[in-house]
Motif scaffolding. Structure first.
Motif, PDB file in Angstrom:
ATOM      1  N   TYR A 187      -8.561   7.572  -4.167  1.00  0.00           N
ATOM      2  CA  TYR A 187      -7.115   7.370  -4.270  1.00  0.00           C
ATOM      3  C   TYR A 187      -6.610   7.889  -5.615  1.00  0.00           C
ATOM      4  N   SER A 237       0.846  -1.188   0.000  1.00  0.00           N
ATOM      5  CA  SER A 237       0.000   0.000   0.000  1.00  0.00           C
ATOM      6  C   SER A 237       0.884   1.242   0.000  1.00  0.00           C
ATOM      7  N   GLU A 271       0.491   5.535   0.085  1.00  0.00           N
ATOM      8  CA  GLU A 271      -0.387   6.700   0.168  1.00  0.00           C
ATOM      9  C   GLU A 271      -0.349   7.476  -1.143  1.00  0.00           C
ATOM     10  N   ASP A 272       0.827   7.497  -1.757  1.00  0.00           N
ATOM     11  CA  ASP A 272       1.044   8.264  -2.975  1.00  0.00           C
ATOM     12  C   ASP A 272       0.935   7.347  -4.195  1.00  0.00           C
TER      13      ASP A 272
END
Length: 161
Positions: free
Chosen positions: A110, A16, A18-19
Motif C-alpha cells: 500500500y 479504507s 485505495e489511494d
C-alpha cells in the motif's frame, strides 16, 4: 461519535482508501474539523453522558477507544529492538498486539503504491539510538522503518538532542 468498530470506521482517516494520499487528506481534514469542534466547545457539557468538542480526535489516540483503528499509538519496537514475528503475534496488551508488524506485506505494498519508501515513527523509546529496519521492498529498491523516539531530546543541548 459511536464508539463501536462500525461507528469508528465511519470516521475519515479510519476508512479504507485505495489511494494513500486520499487517506492522508481525509485524516488531516478529520483532525482539522475536530480541533475546530474543540475550539467551539472546549469544556465538558451535559449530565450523565458528557461530551465536548474534539472528542473523536482524543479517542483516536487510544487503541482501546478506537478499536485499533489508529495510527497514533502503535509502535514498531518493543522498547529495545524491532520485535520478532513471535512477539508481534503473542505479546498482547488489552487483548491486542503491542507492536505493529513493520514488514506487513499488505502495508508495504500500500505504501509502495503511494510512493512511500520510508516510515519514521517516534512513539516508543528504542534505546540510545534509532532502530532502523531496511528491506528490499516491493520492487527491490528499498523500504525502511525508522523508530526514533525523541523523549530524551533537548532543545538546550548544543546539538539539539
Amino acid at each position: 461519535t459511536n464508539n463501536t468498530p462500525e461507528g469508528l470506521r465511519a470516521l475519515p482517516g479510519a476508512q479504507s482508501y485505495e489511494d494513500l494520499h486520499g487517506w492522508i487528506a481525509a485524516l488531516n481534514q478529520f483532525a482539522k474539523d475536530e480541533v475546530e469542534a474543540w475550539l467551539q466547545c472546549p469544556d465538558w457539557s451535559g449530565q450523565g453522558e458528557r461530551s465536548r468538542g474534539g472528542e473523536a480526535l482524543m479517542a483516536y489516540q487510544s487503541r482501546a477507544a478506537s478499536c485499533l483503528l489508529t495510527v497514533v499509538v502503535s509502535c514498531y519496537v518493543d522498547g529495545k529492538n524491532m520485535p520478532t514475528r513471535q512477539a508481534i503475534d503473542q505479546d498482547k496488551m488489552e487483548g491486542f498486539s503491542k507492536c505493529s508488524d513493520p514488514l506487513s506485506q499488505k502495508v508495504v505494498e500500500y505504501l509502495h503504491r503511494g510512493n512511500v519508501r520510508r516510515v519514521v515513527v517516534g512513539h516508543k523509546p528504542s534505546g540510545e539510538a534509532p532502530a532502523i529496519l531496511r528491506t528490499s521492498g516491493v520492487d527491490g529498491k528499498g523500504y525502511e522503518v525508522i523508530s526514533a523516539d525523541t523523549n530524551y531530546a533537548s532543545s538546550k543541548d548544543e546539538q539539539m538532542r
